[in-house]
Design a protein around this motif. Structure first.
Motif, PDB file in Angstrom:
ATOM      1  N   VAL A  72      32.101 -22.407  11.794  1.00 24.11           N
ATOM      2  CA  VAL A  72      33.246 -22.576  10.884  1.00 24.11           C
ATOM      3  C   VAL A  72      32.936 -23.636   9.836  1.00 24.11           C
ATOM      4  O   VAL A  72      33.099 -23.415   8.625  1.00 24.11           O
ATOM      5  CB  VAL A  72      34.516 -22.953  11.673  1.00 24.11           C
ATOM      6  CG1 VAL A  72      35.634 -23.401  10.722  1.00 24.11           C
ATOM      7  CG2 VAL A  72      34.996 -21.775  12.508  1.00 24.11           C
ATOM      8  N   THR A  73      32.465 -24.798  10.285  1.00 22.72           N
ATOM      9  CA  THR A  73      32.216 -25.899   9.342  1.00 22.72           C
ATOM     10  C   THR A  73      30.996 -25.646   8.480  1.00 22.72           C
ATOM     11  O   THR A  73      30.862 -26.226   7.396  1.00 22.72           O
ATOM     12  CB  THR A  73      32.054 -27.226  10.101  1.00 22.72           C
ATOM     13  OG1 THR A  73      30.987 -27.115  11.066  1.00 22.72           O
ATOM     14  CG2 THR A  73      33.331 -27.583  10.843  1.00 22.72           C
ATOM     15  N   THR A 103      33.059 -32.169   6.624  1.00 29.15           N
ATOM     16  CA  THR A 103      34.097 -31.241   6.208  1.00 29.15           C
ATOM     17  C   THR A 103      35.372 -32.005   5.851  1.00 29.15           C
ATOM     18  O   THR A 103      35.753 -32.950   6.534  1.00 29.15           O
ATOM     19  CB  THR A 103      34.405 -30.249   7.350  1.00 29.15           C
ATOM     20  OG1 THR A 103      33.222 -29.518   7.659  1.00 29.15           O
ATOM     21  CG2 THR A 103      35.521 -29.299   6.979  1.00 29.15           C
ATOM     22  N   VAL A 105      39.064 -15.486  10.723  1.00 26.23           N
ATOM     23  CA  VAL A 105      39.633 -16.600   9.967  1.00 26.23           C
ATOM     24  C   VAL A 105      40.916 -16.082   9.317  1.00 26.23           C
ATOM     25  O   VAL A 105      40.859 -15.186   8.464  1.00 26.23           O
ATOM     26  CB  VAL A 105      38.645 -17.093   8.888  1.00 26.23           C
ATOM     27  CG1 VAL A 105      39.229 -18.306   8.169  1.00 26.23           C
ATOM     28  CG2 VAL A 105      37.287 -17.419   9.505  1.00 26.23           C
ATOM     29  N   CYS A 109      33.457 -31.066  12.419  1.00 23.99           N
ATOM     30  CA  CYS A 109      33.914 -31.393  11.060  1.00 23.99           C
ATOM     31  C   CYS A 109      33.264 -32.665  10.555  1.00 23.99           C
ATOM     32  O   CYS A 109      32.808 -32.752   9.407  1.00 23.99           O
ATOM     33  CB  CYS A 109      35.436 -31.544  11.029  1.00 23.99           C
ATOM     34  SG  CYS A 109      36.344 -30.002  11.208  1.00 23.99           S
ATOM     35  N   LYS A 166      41.976 -21.698   6.370  1.00 20.91           N
ATOM     36  CA  LYS A 166      43.210 -22.197   6.995  1.00 20.91           C
ATOM     37  C   LYS A 166      43.366 -21.553   8.370  1.00 20.91           C
ATOM     38  O   LYS A 166      43.267 -20.344   8.510  1.00 20.91           O
ATOM     39  CB  LYS A 166      44.424 -21.890   6.118  1.00 20.91           C
ATOM     40  CG  LYS A 166      45.733 -22.433   6.688  1.00 20.91           C
ATOM     41  CD  LYS A 166      46.878 -22.358   5.687  1.00 20.91           C
ATOM     42  CE  LYS A 166      47.275 -20.943   5.370  1.00 20.91           C
ATOM     43  NZ  LYS A 166      48.495 -20.885   4.516  1.00 20.91           N
ATOM     44  N   VAL A 224      38.804 -27.413   5.558  1.00 24.35           N
ATOM     45  CA  VAL A 224      39.541 -26.682   6.587  1.00 24.35           C
ATOM     46  C   VAL A 224      40.949 -27.241   6.700  1.00 24.35           C
ATOM     47  O   VAL A 224      41.141 -28.463   6.779  1.00 24.35           O
ATOM     48  CB  VAL A 224      38.834 -26.759   7.958  1.00 24.35           C
ATOM     49  CG1 VAL A 224      39.694 -26.119   9.045  1.00 24.35           C
ATOM     50  CG2 VAL A 224      37.468 -26.087   7.905  1.00 24.35           C
ATOM     51  N   SER A 253      41.285 -17.372   4.004  1.00 21.66           N
ATOM     52  CA  SER A 253      40.173 -18.192   3.500  1.00 21.66           C
ATOM     53  C   SER A 253      39.626 -17.645   2.203  1.00 21.66           C
ATOM     54  O   SER A 253      39.753 -16.457   1.889  1.00 21.66           O
ATOM     55  CB  SER A 253      39.041 -18.239   4.530  1.00 21.66           C
ATOM     56  OG  SER A 253      38.473 -16.948   4.693  1.00 21.66           O
TER      57      SER A 253
END
Length: 512
Positions: free
Chosen positions: A394-395, A432, A366, A427, A375, A401, A369
């Motif tokens: 990730v989510t 998210t 990542v 997402c 980001k 995000v 973050s």
């Protein structure tokens, strides 16, 4: 033998003070239906969530009072046949739905009220349902253990006392997720083993379990589905799937056996889907091998159509400024300003670079973050050979995000487009909060952007876009996607992007 433990934990159970629901509560249905359509005292309508959004006490802390918990020292009250359960401190699908209407969280809908009655009926059956005991097997290499495994009876039919499951299907915006969450949150406290999971995440878990089971069986081989189904049944006697769908042959072949085994082990499944069982895996490879699973869904589940003619996502909502286009230095400065503002709120959690996320033995870096905000550049997420499992990871880790520099995609970038759609779905499903900078309006990144594209669009795509309430003016048209599943995924992603850009989404999604 034990397969690998599941990786996705269900939400913690909510222990509630309930008693069996008597017939008197059924009378509430007519009053609920009438209440939902009758005028109520005026309240700020802008505060009401529309019912296609999940009511999740974890994501909406201010809604916790709608799911009152039982104190540790409380004891169940004695229920008598003459007692009016409506006056008791109980929580059922019908009463919870009415409470959400009365408080303005949901808008009343007569059709949804009738669906709630089906959830109530299953709830009542589950009050007295006792799932069969599934003893744990110890995995060893001893001869005795192997003999015990072979002699363990494998059920060939559902338990006589098991109620049928529910299969709720309908188009986008019919309130499927809200209904699923409401049912799960009001399950009887006697059911200690329960799991609520998005179907995509569930299948990732299943594939990992199957892989572990095959490895444990070694060269002797065997059917890995039986031990996987058995472990899943030990983990949850009630299994709630959201967004049930079948898009590839690997899932189709596993599901045919897995669903049958779960039902035979006494697992009660409740699932939502965009499609009727007959339309699942339509035109898929070797679909004839999946037909028995379709017949199982129709025979062992109550199949219910949620479409009422009302699309709750078409309720007008103000847009929030989370999407920036085109890509300019001014917009770059604006979105970086927002990012810095969000990551500076907690001095004990400063942003770090190249945080490592691990999934399926791979490491995803990542770029920048905190523990809640991340980001990425578009190339970081969609320019790499990542899968749904990576995007779910990730989510799962970040409630907000930032995705920068999303390009306009054409037929030559179909792989990028597919990954972007998968990311958007992840997402949306995890609620998210998303900030985007893009070359063109983010709704139009798949658009042909020419009159020729309008001429090439298929009748099927035009029909799907109309069903989702999308116009060419908003999302453009795309000839990039041709298959039925591709067209639907494209249109759904555009619909979700529109919803995720709303002020309502911005106020409820992401970290609190």
């Amino acid at each position: 033998m034990r397969a690998a433990r599941k990786i996705l934990a269900s939400p913690p159970p909510i222990y509630l003070h309930r008693a069996p629901v008597a017939t008197a509560q059924r009378a509430c249905l007519s009053s609920i239906a009438s209440t939902s359509s009758a005028p109520r005292p005026s309240r700020p309508r802008g505060r009401a969530l529309n019912s296609s959004l999940a009511v999740d006490s974890g994501l909406h802390p201010n809604l916790e009072n709608f799911f009152p918990g039982r104190s540790e020292n409380s004891t169940p009250s004695n229920h008598t046949p003459n007692r009016n359960p409506v006056q008791d401190d109980i929580l059922t699908p019908l009463r919870q739905y009415q409470k959400l209407i009365d408080t303005g969280v949901l808008r009343g809908d007569d059709h949804q009220t009738r669906i709630i009655q089906k959830l109530q009926d299953l709830h009542d059956q589950l009050l007295t349902y006792k799932p069969p005991v599934i003893p744990e097997l110890v995995s060893t290499n001893s001869l005795l253990s192997r003999l015990f495994y072979r002699e363990t009876p494998i059920p060939t039919s559902p338990p006589n006392s098991a109620p049928k499951g529910l299969y709720l299907y309908g188009d986008v915006g019919t309130g499927k997720t809200m209904l699923m969450d409401l049912f799960y949150q009001t399950l009887p406290p006697s059911l200690k083993r329960k799991r609520r999971v998005h179907f995509h995440a569930f299948m990732i878990d299943v594939h990992k379990r199957v892989h572990a089971a095959k490895a444990a069986m070694g060269f002797n081989g065997g059917d890995p589905i039986i031990p996987v189904a058995r472990d899943l049944a030990r983990d949850a006697s009630v299994l709630c799937f959201d967004e049930f769908q079948v898009t590839d042959i690997a899932d189709a072949m596993i599901l045919r056996r897995l669903l049958e085994s779960l039902v035979n082990y006494g697992v009660i499944c409740v699932m939502t889907s965009n499609r009727h069982p007959d339309d699942l895996y339509k035109n898929g490879i070797q679909r004839s091998s999946f037909v028995p699973a379709i017949e199982l869904l129709k025979s062992q589940f109550e199949v219910t159509d949620l479409d009422s003619g009302t699309d709750y996502r078409r309720v007008p909502r103000a847009l929030s400024h989370v999407y920036f286009d085109p890509i300019t230095p001014e917009h770059d400065r604006e979105i970086n300003k927002i990012f810095k503002s969000m990551v500076s709120q907690d001095p004990s959690d400063p942003p770090i670079r190249n945080r490592k996320l691990s999934t399926w033995g791979r490491t995803l870096l990542v770029p920048e973050s905190t523990s809640k905000v991340a980001k990425f550049n578009f190339e970081d997420l969609c320019g790499q050979p990542l899968s749904a499992a990576d995007y779910i990871e990730v989510t799962k880790n970040f409630g907000t995000v930032f995705l920068l520099n999303v390009p306009k995609m054409d037929v030559g970038q179909k792989d990028l487009a597919r990954r972007f759609i998968t990311f958007i779905d992840a997402c949306y499903e995890s609620k998210t909060k998303l900030f985007v900078t893009s070359e063109v309006p983010v709704f139009k990144v798949f658009s042909d952007g020419s009159d020729q594209g309008e001429k090439r669009i298929s009748d099927h795509m035009r029909s799907v876009m109309d069903d989702l309430g999308l116009s060419n003016d908003v999302v453009g048209t795309s000839s990039m996607f041709t298959g039925e599943e591709e067209v639907f995924a494209f249109a759904r992603a555009c619909s979700r992007l529109v919803q995720m850009g709303s002020k309502q989404w911005a106020e409820t999604a992401g970290p609190s």
